[in-house]
Design a protein around this motif. Sequence first.
Motif, PDB file in Angstrom:
ATOM      1  N   GLU A   1      92.197  -3.243  29.972  1.00 26.41           N
ATOM      2  CA  GLU A   1      92.261  -2.296  28.870  1.00 26.41           C
ATOM      3  C   GLU A   1      92.413  -3.106  27.599  1.00 26.41           C
ATOM      4  OE1 GLU A   1      95.114   1.107  26.893  1.00 26.41           O
ATOM      5  OE2 GLU A   1      95.438   0.551  28.992  1.00 26.41           O
TER       6      GLU A   1
ATOM      7  N   ASN B   1      91.705  -0.016  23.136  1.00 23.22           N
ATOM      8  CA  ASN B   1      91.666   1.077  24.117  1.00 23.22           C
ATOM      9  C   ASN B   1      90.276   1.381  24.668  1.00 23.22           C
ATOM     10  OD1 ASN B   1      94.448   1.380  23.835  1.00 23.22           O
ATOM     11  ND2 ASN B   1      94.238   2.921  22.231  1.00 23.22           N
TER      12      ASN B   1
ATOM     13  N   GLU C   1      87.002   5.079  25.627  1.00 23.99           N
ATOM     14  CA  GLU C   1      88.330   5.530  25.214  1.00 23.99           C
ATOM     15  C   GLU C   1      89.236   5.594  26.435  1.00 23.99           C
ATOM     16  OE1 GLU C   1      89.271   5.962  22.148  1.00 23.99           O
ATOM     17  OE2 GLU C   1      87.280   5.612  21.294  1.00 23.99           O
ATOM     18  N   TYR C   2      90.213   4.710  26.470  1.00 24.06           N
ATOM     19  CA  TYR C   2      91.132   4.667  27.609  1.00 24.06           C
ATOM     20  C   TYR C   2      92.458   4.104  27.121  1.00 24.06           C
ATOM     21  CZ  TYR C   2      93.000   3.684  32.267  1.00 24.06           C
ATOM     22  OH  TYR C   2      93.786   3.669  33.406  1.00 24.06           O
ATOM     23  N   ALA C   3      93.486   4.939  27.086  1.00 24.36           N
ATOM     24  CA  ALA C   3      94.803   4.539  26.580  1.00 24.36           C
ATOM     25  C   ALA C   3      95.858   4.830  27.633  1.00 24.36           C
ATOM     26  CB  ALA C   3      95.127   5.273  25.278  1.00 24.36           C
TER      27      ALA C   3
END
Length: 390
Positions: free
Chosen positions: A191, A195, A213-215
Amino acid sequence: MKKHSMFLLVIIFCLALSACDASDPEDLFGAGTAQTSEAEREETTAPPLETEREDTATPPVAAEEGYYQYGNMQIDLPPGNYILYEGSVLFNRISDGRSLLYTYDMDTGEVSLVCKDATCSHRGAKCPSSLIWGNLEQYDGRLYAEIQDLSGGMSAGLVRQVAEWKNGRFEQIIDGSVAAFCHANGNLYVETADNSLLVYENGSDTPRTLMDEYAERKLVVFGQYLYSSIGQGICRVDLLAEDPQVEVLVEDASTAMVDGEYIYYPNLEDILYRCDLDGGNQIPLTDRPIYPGAINFDDDYFYFRYQNVEDPYGEEAGDLYRFDKDDPSRIEKITEFPEAINRIFTVPGHDLLFIAMRGQQDEFGNTLEGSVYTVAADGSGATRLDIPEA
């Protein structure tokens, strides 16, 4: 919502630019044991690297087992603070504003700094004990960590890099700043700091973007799914999907432990629950609140402590409990400590737990590192570690 159930460990390092004379230390970990898969834990040995200098790093003891340490890789931000590697347990710890790497000898119980140079200030990029941000990870006979990049100076902000232990220190292996990473299925999942979710497949230096989009945080992989428990709740991503998306399994949770068969988590009232890997069949396992930061598991047992929500570090805070994962109703108190339990770490393949205690607060309200104990999995033989100050 109870704020105490959110445990985000954010450490800002106050590192001086003074360097140590440890530019050519001995290779710490020469022989490796291979991580293959969850169903297939085969032991292999990698060839040792050359020893270059005998007085700057701790030599290893050959490890008996080397499978992935799922429990420890889901504790704290970043996770992986205690990792079994080559017969020793490595852990990072804040000392005088510095994050330092220590080693615990499984045979003698002795704790020492990884760096053995007596002239070293243990600050700056040349010290093998310094600049470790966290995310210690053992995979496929190799050791990884997040390190802090100070090449742009302290004013450049916190830049974290994926590094591998090579030639007596951690060396950056991919470009860019990261927020989290983990290995699985022969791949490196990252990651990024902005993000995005990337995968470096089969040792490739070129990533493939899985999600823009990855948080999420606390990443572990079981089969085709990447699980997380900081962000939107307890989530997973199908890594084989044509268009991977975050699937929220449990919304009312911010901490979870995934063991490959079940997900264990405290709800917003800190009652311990268990559910299936798809989020179904949610059942409570305790009838009173537990302390969310102090949970972990090994092959057979789940370990935890209760808490008085009005006084989380008061009475009963030092009592350690466990239950058999095959029968969670069999809860037993296995020992009592004189201090409040803050974290629990397991040692795969060994009858040993590390119990990190709640430290005192300084004049600025920051919680300092507390003492650390080892104890057998049945609660016997508790021993307070003598941790040398740098």
